[in-house]
Motif scaffolding. Sequence first.
Motif, short mmCIF file in Angstrom:
data_model
loop_
_atom_site.label_atom_id
_atom_site.label_comp_id
_atom_site.label_asym_id
_atom_site.label_seq_id
_atom_site.Cartn_x
_atom_site.Cartn_y
_atom_site.Cartn_z
N GLN A 292 1.10 -0.96 0.16
CA GLN A 292 0.11 -0.33 0.18
C GLN A 292 0.86 1.31 0.31
O GLN A 292 0.53 2.53 -0.55
CB GLN A 292 -0.86 0.31 1.22
CG GLN A 292 -2.14 1.41 1.85
CD GLN A 292 -2.68 1.26 0.34
OE1 GLN A 292 -3.71 0.76 -0.66
NE2 GLN A 292 -2.94 2.64 -0.58
N LYS A 293 2.09 0.83 0.06
CA LYS A 293 2.74 2.35 0.69
C LYS A 293 3.46 2.65 -0.44
O LYS A 293 3.72 3.65 -1.11
CB LYS A 293 3.60 2.06 1.79
CG LYS A 293 3.36 2.49 3.64
CD LYS A 293 4.36 2.01 4.10
CE LYS A 293 3.90 2.55 5.46
NZ LYS A 293 5.43 2.17 6.70
N LEU A 294 3.89 1.65 -0.96
CA LEU A 294 4.30 1.60 -2.52
C LEU A 294 3.60 2.18 -4.17
O LEU A 294 3.68 3.18 -4.45
CB LEU A 294 4.87 0.76 -2.74
CG LEU A 294 6.12 -0.17 -2.79
CD1 LEU A 294 6.91 -1.73 -2.46
CD2 LEU A 294 7.40 0.58 -3.17
N ARG A 295 2.52 1.58 -3.48
CA ARG A 295 1.44 2.15 -5.08
C ARG A 295 1.11 3.79 -4.10
O ARG A 295 0.91 4.53 -4.94
CB ARG A 295 -0.13 1.70 -4.37
CG ARG A 295 -0.27 -0.16 -4.74
CD ARG A 295 -1.41 -0.48 -4.46
NE ARG A 295 -1.69 -0.40 -3.51
CZ ARG A 295 -1.76 -2.40 -2.73
NH1 ARG A 295 -1.27 -3.13 -3.39
NH2 ARG A 295 -2.67 -2.02 -1.58
N GLU A 296 0.74 4.03 -2.75
CA GLU A 296 0.82 5.45 -2.90
C GLU A 296 1.78 6.09 -3.49
O GLU A 296 1.56 7.47 -3.77
CB GLU A 296 0.63 6.12 -0.99
CG GLU A 296 -1.30 4.91 -0.32
CD GLU A 296 -1.42 5.42 0.67
OE1 GLU A 296 -0.21 5.49 1.86
OE2 GLU A 296 -2.12 4.44 1.21
#
Length: 107
Positions: free
Chosen positions: A24-28
């Motif tokens: 999720q952090k990578l996507r954001e």
Amino acid sequence: MILIRGTDLMAKNFTEEDIPLLKQKLRESCAQSWKTKGYKLTSIDTLTNEVGISIEFFYRLYKTKEELFLEVLSMIQNQLKEQWHSMIQTNSGIEGFNFFQQKSHPL
């Protein structure tokens, strides 16, 4: 437990439960980079530094950078759909559609 080496050469321990949060952090981070730098200038190196993982660990999470990019594209499309549905429900009729056109921003 998953042991990796980060950019600071300190060992970092991640559990299997950390994987969804890291993705999720990578996507954001990727979506934000697209906003500021654009698609072509978004690099895996920059994203992994921002999230605090190694490039090697990135490739344990994703087979290719394109796999991440497709997830981000899907995420943005879903956000736009949700915005559209919300605005149409709030502003019924042609007014809602016009309102959406005036207020929507793809990223």
